[in-house]
Structure formats: C-alpha cells, structure tokens
Scaffold this motif. Structure first.
Motif, PDB file in Angstrom:
ATOM      1  N   UNK A 160      -8.958  -2.739  -2.862  1.00  0.00           N
ATOM      2  CA  UNK A 160      -9.987  -1.847  -3.392  1.00  0.00           C
ATOM      3  C   UNK A 160      -9.572  -1.188  -4.699  1.00  0.00           C
ATOM      4  N   UNK A 161      -8.276  -1.049  -4.920  1.00  0.00           N
ATOM      5  CA  UNK A 161      -7.773  -0.438  -6.156  1.00  0.00           C
ATOM      6  C   UNK A 161      -6.615  -1.282  -6.668  1.00  0.00           C
ATOM      7  N   UNK A 162      -6.422  -1.301  -7.978  1.00  0.00           N
ATOM      8  CA  UNK A 162      -5.278  -2.055  -8.511  1.00  0.00           C
ATOM      9  C   UNK A 162      -3.963  -1.499  -7.970  1.00  0.00           C
ATOM     10  N   UNK A 163      -3.025  -2.390  -7.735  1.00  0.00           N
ATOM     11  CA  UNK A 163      -1.718  -1.973  -7.233  1.00  0.00           C
ATOM     12  C   UNK A 163      -0.906  -1.438  -8.407  1.00  0.00           C
ATOM     13  N   UNK A 164      -0.338  -0.268  -8.213  1.00  0.00           N
ATOM     14  CA  UNK A 164       0.509   0.344  -9.241  1.00  0.00           C
ATOM     15  C   UNK A 164       1.858  -0.351  -9.270  1.00  0.00           C
ATOM     16  N   UNK A 165       2.575  -0.132 -10.345  1.00  0.00           N
ATOM     17  CA  UNK A 165       3.939  -0.648 -10.478  1.00  0.00           C
ATOM     18  C   UNK A 165       4.849   0.513 -10.852  1.00  0.00           C
ATOM     19  N   UNK A 166       6.081   0.453 -10.355  1.00  0.00           N
ATOM     20  CA  UNK A 166       7.043   1.478 -10.752  1.00  0.00           C
ATOM     21  C   UNK A 166       7.707   1.060 -12.061  1.00  0.00           C
ATOM     22  N   UNK A 224       6.282  -2.706  -0.962  1.00  0.00           N
ATOM     23  CA  UNK A 224       5.560  -3.847  -0.415  1.00  0.00           C
ATOM     24  C   UNK A 224       6.054  -4.174   0.998  1.00  0.00           C
ATOM     25  N   UNK A 225       7.359  -3.988   1.237  1.00  0.00           N
ATOM     26  CA  UNK A 225       7.915  -4.227   2.573  1.00  0.00           C
ATOM     27  C   UNK A 225       7.369  -3.240   3.592  1.00  0.00           C
ATOM     28  N   UNK A 226       7.245  -1.978   3.211  1.00  0.00           N
ATOM     29  CA  UNK A 226       6.695  -0.964   4.126  1.00  0.00           C
ATOM     30  C   UNK A 226       5.236  -1.268   4.447  1.00  0.00           C
ATOM     31  N   UNK A 227       4.485  -1.682   3.442  1.00  0.00           N
ATOM     32  CA  UNK A 227       3.074  -2.005   3.662  1.00  0.00           C
ATOM     33  C   UNK A 227       2.953  -3.247   4.539  1.00  0.00           C
ATOM     34  N   UNK A 228       3.810  -4.219   4.310  1.00  0.00           N
ATOM     35  CA  UNK A 228       3.805  -5.417   5.151  1.00  0.00           C
ATOM     36  C   UNK A 228       4.049  -5.038   6.608  1.00  0.00           C
ATOM     37  N   UNK A 229       5.025  -4.192   6.836  1.00  0.00           N
ATOM     38  CA  UNK A 229       5.348  -3.767   8.197  1.00  0.00           C
ATOM     39  C   UNK A 229       4.181  -3.007   8.829  1.00  0.00           C
ATOM     40  N   UNK A 230       3.550  -2.143   8.074  1.00  0.00           N
ATOM     41  CA  UNK A 230       2.469  -1.312   8.622  1.00  0.00           C
ATOM     42  C   UNK A 230       1.177  -2.070   8.848  1.00  0.00           C
ATOM     43  N   UNK A 231       0.921  -3.102   8.060  1.00  0.00           N
ATOM     44  CA  UNK A 231      -0.338  -3.840   8.189  1.00  0.00           C
ATOM     45  C   UNK A 231      -0.212  -5.109   9.012  1.00  0.00           C
ATOM     46  N   UNK A 232       1.025  -5.572   9.203  1.00  0.00           N
ATOM     47  CA  UNK A 232       1.214  -6.837   9.903  1.00  0.00           C
ATOM     48  C   UNK A 232       1.060  -8.044   8.983  1.00  0.00           C
ATOM     49  N   UNK A 233       0.824  -7.798   7.705  1.00  0.00           N
ATOM     50  CA  UNK A 233       0.731  -8.885   6.737  1.00  0.00           C
ATOM     51  C   UNK A 233       2.119  -9.188   6.187  1.00  0.00           C
ATOM     52  N   UNK A 234       2.345 -10.405   5.813  1.00  0.00           N
ATOM     53  CA  UNK A 234       3.616 -10.745   5.175  1.00  0.00           C
ATOM     54  C   UNK A 234       3.577 -10.283   3.713  1.00  0.00           C
ATOM     55  N   UNK A 235       4.746 -10.186   3.115  1.00  0.00           N
ATOM     56  CA  UNK A 235       4.830  -9.856   1.693  1.00  0.00           C
ATOM     57  C   UNK A 235       4.054 -10.900   0.888  1.00  0.00           C
TER      58      UNK A 235
END
Length: 134
Positions: free
Chosen positions: A34-40, A10-21
């Motif tokens: 567009x798709x459900x978020x997977x979980x580890x 989620x941190x990497x996606x926040x950094x790449x999109x400019x959105x906060x966590x």
C-alpha cells in the motif's frame, strides 16, 4: 518510540507475516504494498506496522485464492485514497462470491470423502477380528 514509528527489518516482517524474504521482495516488485518501502542509510528495506497490517491483508486475500492482479488492483485503489470505495466494494463482493462458491465445492468434496470413509469403516467393522494366539 511508539509501535507505529518502530522500524522493522525485512526478516522481522517475514517472521511476522509468514512470508519469505523472497516473497516480500516479490510483493514489492509486483506493486502489492500500500505504501512504498523505505530504505535506511545502507539501502536496506525498512518496514513499519502499517506495512505488516497491509501484508497480513494480502496474505489472507492470497490464501483465499484471490489472483495477484486483483490484489494489485485492490492495492491501487487503496493507494489512490478516498473516492473509489464503490470499486473496492465491487472487487471484494466478487471475490467473496468466488470464496463462497469454493466453500460450496469443498463441502461437496468433504461430503463425498466422509461417505467413502464411512463405507470403508463399515467394511472393516464387519470383518471378524483376528484373535491372537498366546
């Protein structure tokens, strides 16, 4: 491992999109992905490049003042797959017109601001410059 298969935090996606966590979690809750978020295995969100691409679209639509309900509707249409392209097109055409109207209004605002800047520059240019004494 290809870029499509790469798992992103989620941190990497926040950094790449400019959105906060926080915003990413909000987008997920609001059904804007567009798709459900997977979980580890530990329950942490796991994103993929397709998620980043979609979120980039959402950020641009949001930046153009598309209301969240419309982004949600567009997301639902995309998620549903083929067969609703006409509805997607209508939604985007309506939004495009709103953006064009906003741009027209902003041009009018800029024209006024440029006029006022010119007025004040002329006033200041017409004032005698004070000469310092040495």
């Amino acid at each position: 491992m290809s870029d499509i298969e790469r798992r992103l935090s989620i941190g990497e996606v926040a950094e790449r999109t400019g959105l906060s966590v926080h915003a990413l979690r909000f987008y997920e809750r609001e059904g804007l992905l567009a798709a459900p978020v997977s979980r580890d295995a530990a329950g942490r969100r796991v994103y993929h490049e397709d998620d980043v691409d979609w979120l980039t679209v959402c950020v641009i639509l949001r930046g153009s003042a598309m209301p969240l309900p419309q982004i949600r509707r567009y997301t639902e249409l995309v998620r549903a797959g083929e067969g609703n392209e006409t509805e997607r097109l209508d939604l985007l055409r309506e939004h495009r017109q709103r953006v064009l109207d906003q741009m027209d209004q902003l041009r009018k605002c800029l024209d006024l601001i440029n006029y006022k800047v010119g007025v004040y520059e002329d006033i200041l240019d017409d004032r005698p410059q004070s000469v310092g004494t040495s």
